[in-house]
Design a protein around this motif. Structure first.
Motif, PDB file in Angstrom:
ATOM      1  N   HIS A  69       0.843  -1.209   0.000  1.00 51.02           N
ATOM      2  CA  HIS A  69       0.000   0.000   0.000  1.00 51.02           C
ATOM      3  C   HIS A  69       0.874   1.253   0.000  1.00 51.02           C
ATOM      4  O   HIS A  69       0.622   2.203  -0.744  1.00 51.02           O
ATOM      5  N   TYR A 103      -6.182   6.711  -5.119  1.00 52.91           N
ATOM      6  CA  TYR A 103      -6.811   5.714  -4.252  1.00 52.91           C
ATOM      7  C   TYR A 103      -7.117   4.408  -4.965  1.00 52.91           C
ATOM      8  O   TYR A 103      -6.975   3.339  -4.391  1.00 52.91           O
ATOM      9  N   TRP A 104      -7.546   4.469  -6.233  1.00 52.33           N
ATOM     10  CA  TRP A 104      -7.889   3.234  -6.933  1.00 52.33           C
ATOM     11  C   TRP A 104      -6.651   2.410  -7.256  1.00 52.33           C
ATOM     12  O   TRP A 104      -6.751   1.242  -7.619  1.00 52.33           O
ATOM     13  N   LEU A 132      -5.508   1.088  -3.033  1.00 49.95           N
ATOM     14  CA  LEU A 132      -6.337   0.092  -2.341  1.00 49.95           C
ATOM     15  C   LEU A 132      -6.061  -1.357  -2.769  1.00 49.95           C
ATOM     16  O   LEU A 132      -5.888  -2.220  -1.913  1.00 49.95           O
ATOM     17  N   PRO A 133      -6.018  -1.687  -4.069  1.00 52.70           N
ATOM     18  CA  PRO A 133      -5.741  -3.082  -4.421  1.00 52.70           C
ATOM     19  C   PRO A 133      -4.279  -3.482  -4.249  1.00 52.70           C
ATOM     20  O   PRO A 133      -3.945  -4.669  -4.295  1.00 52.70           O
ATOM     21  N   ASP A 154     -10.397  -3.352   2.065  1.00 49.04           N
ATOM     22  CA  ASP A 154      -9.868  -2.635   0.904  1.00 49.04           C
ATOM     23  C   ASP A 154     -10.823  -2.741  -0.287  1.00 49.04           C
ATOM     24  O   ASP A 154     -11.008  -1.785  -1.032  1.00 49.04           O
ATOM     25  N   LYS A 191     -13.891  -0.434   0.160  1.00 51.82           N
ATOM     26  CA  LYS A 191     -13.491   0.950  -0.099  1.00 51.82           C
ATOM     27  C   LYS A 191     -13.257   1.170  -1.587  1.00 51.82           C
ATOM     28  O   LYS A 191     -13.607   2.212  -2.136  1.00 51.82           O
ATOM     29  N   PHE A 192     -12.665   0.172  -2.248  1.00 53.59           N
ATOM     30  CA  PHE A 192     -12.418   0.266  -3.685  1.00 53.59           C
ATOM     31  C   PHE A 192     -13.731   0.326  -4.459  1.00 53.59           C
ATOM     32  O   PHE A 192     -13.850   1.061  -5.439  1.00 53.59           O
ATOM     33  N   CYS A 207     -14.328   3.228  -7.130  1.00 48.21           N
ATOM     34  CA  CYS A 207     -14.346   2.870  -8.554  1.00 48.21           C
ATOM     35  C   CYS A 207     -15.777   2.877  -9.090  1.00 48.21           C
ATOM     36  O   CYS A 207     -16.629   2.153  -8.577  1.00 48.21           O
ATOM     37  N   TRP A 266     -15.035  -7.361  -6.412  1.00 52.02           N
ATOM     38  CA  TRP A 266     -13.623  -6.981  -6.498  1.00 52.02           C
ATOM     39  C   TRP A 266     -12.753  -8.021  -5.812  1.00 52.02           C
ATOM     40  O   TRP A 266     -11.639  -8.302  -6.270  1.00 52.02           O
ATOM     41  N   TRP A 287      -9.635  -9.758  -7.606  1.00 50.84           N
ATOM     42  CA  TRP A 287      -8.300  -9.707  -7.015  1.00 50.84           C
ATOM     43  C   TRP A 287      -7.797 -11.108  -6.680  1.00 50.84           C
ATOM     44  O   TRP A 287      -6.611 -11.397  -6.826  1.00 50.84           O
TER      45      TRP A 287
END
Length: 196
Positions: A15, A46-47, A50-51, A155, A158-159, A163, A172, A176
């Motif tokens: 991160h 942020y995008w 986060l991942p 995460d 929040k993503f 997004c 997501w 991921w």
């Protein structure tokens, strides 16, 4: 388990790296004894940030697996890991993370000294172990944190807010998880090709 805390450490550092790459500021990194962690950032994209925790952990696991196929690469990986641990030691906001840094710096130094001065050649295996552990825990954590149970402050949740896509946090998490699994498979495939 101390090795699980190293995986959390790599997750949080990923991160932080993503934040720095997108011109943000890392305010703090914390690792907790309950195998959780937080990275406080300001600014950045942020995008992308986060991942980076889960995917970065998978990526670094793949890098370490591939580095373990060659002694010189394993030495470089161990050196880079030790330098990262020293830097994070000074950035750490809690003693759990500082003790992890101290413990693993000593662990890597002892492995390196044994590698260079005795017949015990373990440095490559330690780098391989850390790489495999990171890759496996990343896939496992994605499943546990994002798919099988829904954690509203994860995460992925929040993503999903950031997004503009119809996927929710679980969606997501599945994406991921698939990417992390591809990193793991790619590392095993390339490692076997290099060693053959």
């Amino acid at each position: 388990m101390p090795f699980k805390l190293v995986t959390v450490f790599i997750h949080e550092v990923s991160h932080a790296i993503a934040c720095k790459l997108t011109c943000g500021h890392v305010e703090s990194i914390q690792i907790h004894a309950d195998e959780g962690g937080t990275t406080q950032t300001r600014g950045g994209v942020y995008w992308f940030i986060l991942p980076a925790g889960y995917l970065g952990s998978s990526f670094w696991g793949m890098v370490l697996i591939l580095a373990s196929t060659n002694l010189l690469a394993a030495r470089i990986a161990a050196g880079c890991l030790a330098v990262t641990l020293v830097v994070v030691f000074f950035m750490a906001k809690n003693w759990t993370l500082r003790w992890i840094c101290i413990g693993f710096i000593l662990f890597l130094v002892v492995a390196w000294v044994l590698q260079e001065t005795t017949r015990i050649k373990i440095l490559r295996y330690i780098i391989l172990f850390i790489g495999v552990m990171n890759s496996l825990f990343s896939v496992y954590d994605i499943y546990g944190d994002l798919i099988s149970r829904r954690v509203h402050c994860s995460d992925a949740e929040k993503f999903a807010e950031v997004c503009p896509c119809p996927c929710n946090g679980v969606g997501w998490g599945v994406i991921w998880g698939f990417i992390s699994f591809l990193f793991l498979c790619g590392a095993m495939y390339l490692g076997l090709i290099i060693l053959s």
